[in-house]
Design an enzyme around this catalytic site. Sequence first.
Site, PDB file in Angstrom:
ATOM      1  N   HIS A  31      -2.453  10.052  -1.755  1.00 55.27           N
ATOM      2  CA  HIS A  31      -2.669   8.743  -2.373  1.00 55.27           C
ATOM      3  C   HIS A  31      -2.594   8.818  -3.891  1.00 55.27           C
ATOM      4  O   HIS A  31      -2.140   7.876  -4.547  1.00 55.27           O
ATOM      5  CB  HIS A  31      -4.005   8.156  -1.920  1.00 55.27           C
ATOM      6  CG  HIS A  31      -3.915   7.415  -0.627  1.00 55.27           C
ATOM      7  ND1 HIS A  31      -3.718   6.064  -0.567  1.00 55.27           N
ATOM      8  CD2 HIS A  31      -3.957   7.851   0.653  1.00 55.27           C
ATOM      9  CE1 HIS A  31      -3.658   5.679   0.702  1.00 55.27           C
ATOM     10  NE2 HIS A  31      -3.813   6.748   1.461  1.00 55.27           N
ATOM     11  N   GLU A  71       0.841  -1.199   0.000  1.00 55.32           N
ATOM     12  CA  GLU A  71       0.000   0.000   0.000  1.00 55.32           C
ATOM     13  C   GLU A  71       0.873   1.244   0.000  1.00 55.32           C
ATOM     14  O   GLU A  71       1.600   1.512   0.964  1.00 55.32           O
ATOM     15  CB  GLU A  71      -0.926   0.022   1.218  1.00 55.32           C
ATOM     16  CG  GLU A  71      -1.810   1.263   1.251  1.00 55.32           C
ATOM     17  CD  GLU A  71      -2.710   1.332   2.470  1.00 55.32           C
ATOM     18  OE1 GLU A  71      -3.326   2.389   2.702  1.00 55.32           O
ATOM     19  OE2 GLU A  71      -2.806   0.312   3.178  1.00 55.32           O
ATOM     20  N   LYS A  99      -7.891 -14.826  16.508  1.00 54.38           N
ATOM     21  CA  LYS A  99      -8.139 -14.441  15.105  1.00 54.38           C
ATOM     22  C   LYS A  99      -9.593 -14.065  14.844  1.00 54.38           C
ATOM     23  O   LYS A  99     -10.087 -14.217  13.726  1.00 54.38           O
ATOM     24  CB  LYS A  99      -7.700 -15.558  14.146  1.00 54.38           C
ATOM     25  CG  LYS A  99      -6.234 -15.945  14.258  1.00 54.38           C
ATOM     26  CD  LYS A  99      -5.878 -17.047  13.280  1.00 54.38           C
ATOM     27  CE  LYS A  99      -4.403 -17.410  13.349  1.00 54.38           C
ATOM     28  NZ  LYS A  99      -4.070 -18.132  14.557  1.00 54.38           N
ATOM     29  N   ASP A 120       2.074 -14.019  12.905  1.00 49.75           N
ATOM     30  CA  ASP A 120       0.895 -14.570  12.251  1.00 49.75           C
ATOM     31  C   ASP A 120       0.030 -13.403  11.772  1.00 49.75           C
ATOM     32  O   ASP A 120      -0.579 -12.713  12.592  1.00 49.75           O
ATOM     33  CB  ASP A 120       0.110 -15.450  13.226  1.00 49.75           C
ATOM     34  CG  ASP A 120      -1.012 -16.216  12.544  1.00 49.75           C
ATOM     35  OD1 ASP A 120      -1.404 -15.828  11.430  1.00 49.75           O
ATOM     36  OD2 ASP A 120      -1.496 -17.203  13.126  1.00 49.75           O
TER      37      ASP A 120
END
Length: 581
Positions: free
Chosen positions: A567, A255, A393, A469
Amino acid sequence: MEARRQSSNEPVQSPKPKTKKIYFEEDSTNASYEALPNAVFFTLFFSVVYFLLSRWREKIRTSTPLHLVTSSEIVALFALIASFIYLLGFFGIDFVKSLILRPSTDVWISEDVEENGVLLRKEDIGKVPCGQALDCSAPAAPVLSDQKVFDEKPVRVTTEEDEEIVKAVVAGTIPSYSLESKLGDCKRAAAIRRDALVRLTGKSLSGLPLDGFDYDAILGQCCEMPIGYVQIPVGIAGPLLLNGREYSVPMATTEGCLVASTNRGCKAIHLSGGASSVLLKDGMTRAPVVRFGTAKRAADLKLYLEDPLNFETLAVAFNRSSRFARLQGIKCAIAGKNLYLRFVCSTGDAMGMNMVSKGVQNVLDFLQTDFPDMDTIKLCGFLMEIGNFCSDKKPAAVNWIEGRGKSVVCEAIIKGDVVREVLKTSVESLVELNVLKNLTGSAMAGALGGFNAHTSNIVTAIYIATGQDPAQNVESSHCITMMEAVNDGKDLHISVTMPSIEVGTVGGGTQLASQSACLNLLGVKGANRESPGANSRLLATIVAGAVLAGELSLMSALAAGQLVKSHMKYNRSSKEASNTA
């Protein structure tokens, strides 16, 4: 003249290098020749055995000591050993064959390079047709030195054996997941699996690299059935001045603007004297579910587990699982006849879920004695995640309230002139925007732990770079960002509170070379021998510090109306922009 002209037009052939071929005759003459010594040694072996057994039986009958041997017996013993070694080679013991029966020079040696010790390996000869291997006029196969074999990237040429394996995988006769165990070569297994996948799907994988990766390092711990690896660029934000030390924070992301924005936040913090952080809690959780015949029995176990007098006994059973695991507490919740047990323990420098699982199993085995009617619910032998009360998670209020992993708060006071000159906004605008966006806006959306601008951006980028993770960014990104004007409204106080940062510096992806290098950059690689757990705790505070920088910069861009412009400049490639135009 014509004859001379014709001869001059003929191509001049370079002298062929003389080669010396060392090989074994495998014709019928040689086979019959080898049959004679085989018969001799067979006969010798059994004759000597019979002789020695008869001699030793005679000695036992006459009470003669066995260690007293005659010259004939000594000769017989040597003959027994020699014939035994020969027969080992005859029955296929390869290393004995190589030492006893065959010379070790079963290679082609070119005389013009023999002095330099350059060899053409026998297995390379098999990569060309047999007739071509014997034809000196054919293009020579590459000559490789031993050093070159290890230093250069191997050119993948599918051999006939590999081709047969690929066809078997495509046909389904060889499971793709078993290639590593069958071949004993992880990279070769990945290449074969990749080729089979291309044939099965008809899709090209030309953009997915295969070379340049250690596939042995991921076997059995990081990834199954690999076919390559994805390249993710790693950028550096910083230096981040945190608790008086500077850190260059690695961030793996695709990104645009993310690293640049975080870097600007680090600059603003550095110019304002740095940030400080406090570790509030450190405890990984696991939560099995057990059930009883009645709710009363489930309540009995709940009361037993929550009784402080029983904690030491339970801790002894739990702590046997590891020298780093230390039980901190057990939180219980009842749903009818089911009892959910949320174990919390310290895990050293590991993220630690597997470590906690072992300790939980020890406690459940211990409880089974006093509560024989307790039924541990298992699926495929795995019970730790069945309860979902951890919670791993998944966004969950229990993690937002109780915490999971490392709970950290990080703060900084940003000077007013830094807000104006570096962040291009004002203290008042930031405070107002934080209330409207991060607090009120998140509440209107019913957010659970998401009272922030983009915490998960920074968390995920650092997690990928350091071998964590990535899926645990769900609960690790729980964060509330607070902003307040201080010093008579001149300066900005900003803080991030993150109750469940789940990180480790050993195990899992942290052992891979690239991720290990990023951990080393931060000074937290591996386990801390002097103070177990110190490296993982430091990594958690660095994550919180980077989040603080990212929140500060993005909120400033929004307050100043710079987000879209930034951006458009950094988050779109020039090729894409030109195509759009």
